[in-house]
Design a protein around this motif. Sequence first.
Motif, PDB file in Angstrom:
ATOM      1  N   ALA A 154      -4.124   3.943  -5.517  1.00  0.00           N
ATOM      2  CA  ALA A 154      -4.928   4.529  -6.595  1.00  0.00           C
ATOM      3  C   ALA A 154      -4.388   5.906  -6.983  1.00  0.00           C
ATOM      4  O   ALA A 154      -4.235   6.213  -8.178  1.00  0.00           O
ATOM      5  CB  ALA A 154      -6.392   4.631  -6.151  1.00  0.00           C
ATOM      6  N   GLN A 155      -4.055   6.712  -5.970  1.00  0.00           N
ATOM      7  CA  GLN A 155      -3.535   8.058  -6.275  1.00  0.00           C
ATOM      8  C   GLN A 155      -2.176   7.996  -6.966  1.00  0.00           C
ATOM      9  O   GLN A 155      -1.817   8.874  -7.743  1.00  0.00           O
ATOM     10  CB  GLN A 155      -3.436   8.884  -4.992  1.00  0.00           C
ATOM     11  N   ALA A 156      -1.420   6.942  -6.711  1.00  0.00           N
ATOM     12  CA  ALA A 156      -0.099   6.808  -7.327  1.00  0.00           C
ATOM     13  C   ALA A 156      -0.195   6.438  -8.807  1.00  0.00           C
ATOM     14  O   ALA A 156       0.805   6.490  -9.524  1.00  0.00           O
ATOM     15  CB  ALA A 156       0.721   5.756  -6.574  1.00  0.00           C
ATOM     16  N   GLY A 157      -1.394   6.015  -9.250  1.00  0.00           N
ATOM     17  CA  GLY A 157      -1.558   5.761 -10.686  1.00  0.00           C
ATOM     18  C   GLY A 157      -1.947   4.344 -11.060  1.00  0.00           C
ATOM     19  O   GLY A 157      -2.036   4.020 -12.249  1.00  0.00           O
TER      20      GLY A 157
ATOM     21  N   GLY B  98       0.792  -1.213   0.000  1.00  0.00           N
ATOM     22  CA  GLY B  98       0.000   0.000   0.000  1.00  0.00           C
ATOM     23  C   GLY B  98       0.824   1.263   0.000  1.00  0.00           C
ATOM     24  O   GLY B  98       1.579   1.525  -0.951  1.00  0.00           O
ATOM     25  N   GLN B  99       0.704   2.031   1.110  1.00  0.00           N
ATOM     26  CA  GLN B  99       1.338   3.358   1.148  1.00  0.00           C
ATOM     27  C   GLN B  99       2.834   3.306   0.843  1.00  0.00           C
ATOM     28  O   GLN B  99       3.350   4.158   0.128  1.00  0.00           O
ATOM     29  CB  GLN B  99       1.094   3.975   2.531  1.00  0.00           C
TER      30      GLN B  99
ATOM     31  N   GLY C 280     -11.611  -3.773  12.566  1.00  0.00           N
ATOM     32  CA  GLY C 280     -11.625  -2.748  13.623  1.00  0.00           C
ATOM     33  C   GLY C 280     -10.803  -1.528  13.242  1.00  0.00           C
ATOM     34  O   GLY C 280     -10.927  -0.975  12.142  1.00  0.00           O
ATOM     35  N   ALA C 281      -9.901  -1.151  14.168  1.00  0.00           N
ATOM     36  CA  ALA C 281      -9.123   0.078  13.973  1.00  0.00           C
ATOM     37  C   ALA C 281      -8.156  -0.037  12.798  1.00  0.00           C
ATOM     38  O   ALA C 281      -7.696   0.976  12.245  1.00  0.00           O
ATOM     39  CB  ALA C 281      -8.354   0.396  15.250  1.00  0.00           C
ATOM     40  N   ASP C 282      -7.845  -1.265  12.391  1.00  0.00           N
ATOM     41  CA  ASP C 282      -6.912  -1.489  11.280  1.00  0.00           C
ATOM     42  C   ASP C 282      -7.531  -1.109   9.920  1.00  0.00           C
ATOM     43  O   ASP C 282      -6.838  -1.041   8.905  1.00  0.00           O
ATOM     44  CB  ASP C 282      -6.500  -2.973  11.295  1.00  0.00           C
ATOM     45  N   ALA C 283      -8.843  -0.845   9.925  1.00  0.00           N
ATOM     46  CA  ALA C 283      -9.535  -0.504   8.670  1.00  0.00           C
ATOM     47  C   ALA C 283      -8.930   0.752   8.036  1.00  0.00           C
ATOM     48  O   ALA C 283      -8.791   0.843   6.805  1.00  0.00           O
ATOM     49  CB  ALA C 283     -11.019  -0.291   8.928  1.00  0.00           C
ATOM     50  N   THR C 284      -8.544   1.720   8.876  1.00  0.00           N
ATOM     51  CA  THR C 284      -7.996   2.980   8.355  1.00  0.00           C
ATOM     52  C   THR C 284      -6.714   2.725   7.563  1.00  0.00           C
ATOM     53  O   THR C 284      -6.485   3.323   6.515  1.00  0.00           O
ATOM     54  CB  THR C 284      -7.684   3.928   9.541  1.00  0.00           C
ATOM     55  N   ARG C 285      -5.883   1.832   8.093  1.00  0.00           N
ATOM     56  CA  ARG C 285      -4.621   1.529   7.388  1.00  0.00           C
ATOM     57  C   ARG C 285      -4.922   0.981   5.981  1.00  0.00           C
ATOM     58  O   ARG C 285      -4.345   1.432   4.985  1.00  0.00           O
ATOM     59  CB  ARG C 285      -3.800   0.499   8.178  1.00  0.00           C
ATOM     60  N   VAL C 286      -5.851   0.024   5.901  1.00  0.00           N
ATOM     61  CA  VAL C 286      -6.133  -0.598   4.596  1.00  0.00           C
ATOM     62  C   VAL C 286      -6.777   0.423   3.650  1.00  0.00           C
ATOM     63  O   VAL C 286      -6.458   0.468   2.457  1.00  0.00           O
ATOM     64  CB  VAL C 286      -7.000  -1.869   4.766  1.00  0.00           C
ATOM     65  N   MET C 287      -7.660   1.265   4.198  1.00  0.00           N
ATOM     66  CA  MET C 287      -8.266   2.331   3.380  1.00  0.00           C
ATOM     67  C   MET C 287      -7.166   3.246   2.832  1.00  0.00           C
ATOM     68  O   MET C 287      -7.131   3.549   1.625  1.00  0.00           O
ATOM     69  CB  MET C 287      -9.262   3.124   4.226  1.00  0.00           C
ATOM     70  N   HIS C 288      -6.220   3.664   3.695  1.00  0.00           N
ATOM     71  CA  HIS C 288      -5.138   4.546   3.239  1.00  0.00           C
ATOM     72  C   HIS C 288      -4.240   3.844   2.222  1.00  0.00           C
ATOM     73  O   HIS C 288      -3.751   4.471   1.280  1.00  0.00           O
ATOM     74  CB  HIS C 288      -4.317   5.045   4.439  1.00  0.00           C
ATOM     75  N   ASP C 289      -4.048   2.550   2.408  1.00  0.00           N
ATOM     76  CA  ASP C 289      -3.251   1.784   1.426  1.00  0.00           C
ATOM     77  C   ASP C 289      -3.912   1.842   0.043  1.00  0.00           C
ATOM     78  O   ASP C 289      -3.265   2.124  -0.965  1.00  0.00           O
ATOM     79  CB  ASP C 289      -3.121   0.323   1.870  1.00  0.00           C
TER      80      ASP C 289
END
Length: 273
Positions: free
Chosen positions: A176-179, A122-123, A162-171
């Motif tokens: 996607a933003q990287a192309g 991801g990120q 749970g709280a790990d959802a944010t990490r996967v969303m950001h990944d």
Amino acid sequence: MSSHQELRALTPGDIRARKGGDPLVCLTAYTTPVAQLADAECDLVLVGDSVGMVLHGLPTTLGVTMEMMILHGQAVARGVKRALMVVDMPFASYEEGPAQAYRNAARLMAETGCGAVKLEGGQHMAETIHFLTQRGIPVMGHVGLTPQSVNTLGGYRVQGKGADATRVMHDAQAVAQAGAFSVVLEKVPARLADEITATIDVPTVGIGASAGCDGQILVIDDMLGLFDAFKPKFVKRYAALADDARAAIAAYAGEVRARRFPAAEHIFEDPSK
Ligand code: KIV
């Protein structure tokens, strides 16, 4: 539309344009005959590094090499006419940085003729994905469960609970933003997969994620019931080919042992034939 146009291979741009449209049908393939079967229905055929476990008996995908991906990529290329063919970048062929990734991705494209590569992460892979896509290499992302990281993830567990959802969303957003023209979401909760699908502007392709993804992918040997060493919970088997093969081999063995092998009788009756 002429038959020439109908047979045009789909491009990463065509796949990207399917965001929110007709679901993308995707399967893996590793050989020419199976690629021909998949090509009849699929929009995208992935030469996945799952080949290491499915065809080579490796315990994980970590032992898969560039040479294996190139050989299977070349075989699949001979069977695919319409689907976009994507080849996985194997473990340790891209993680060092953009230059290493470019060198190996370019080699995969040049030597297999694939239309895109897929890489996991991801990120932390965003810079590499940007580098490749700016230089003519279409990239499919892969977040959530990334099997090449099995040792750091500590197994093949669902990611993004749970709280790990944010990490996967950001990944997914970073990729996607990287192309990336599309992103595989593997083993993430359905609600999170739906949120990601609604958030990013490229198609999500789910595997053990949600029916709401923009497309689905399965390992073909899993869904055909050909690889039955183990079955991930999310895999639906549409056939039981390993059972059929075992029955066919047993029938053959029985006929050989009973000297009741019809093909041989037919040939040996008349030596002139
Ligand atoms: O290697 C593979 O087969 C994959 C999948 C997404 C099925 O990466």
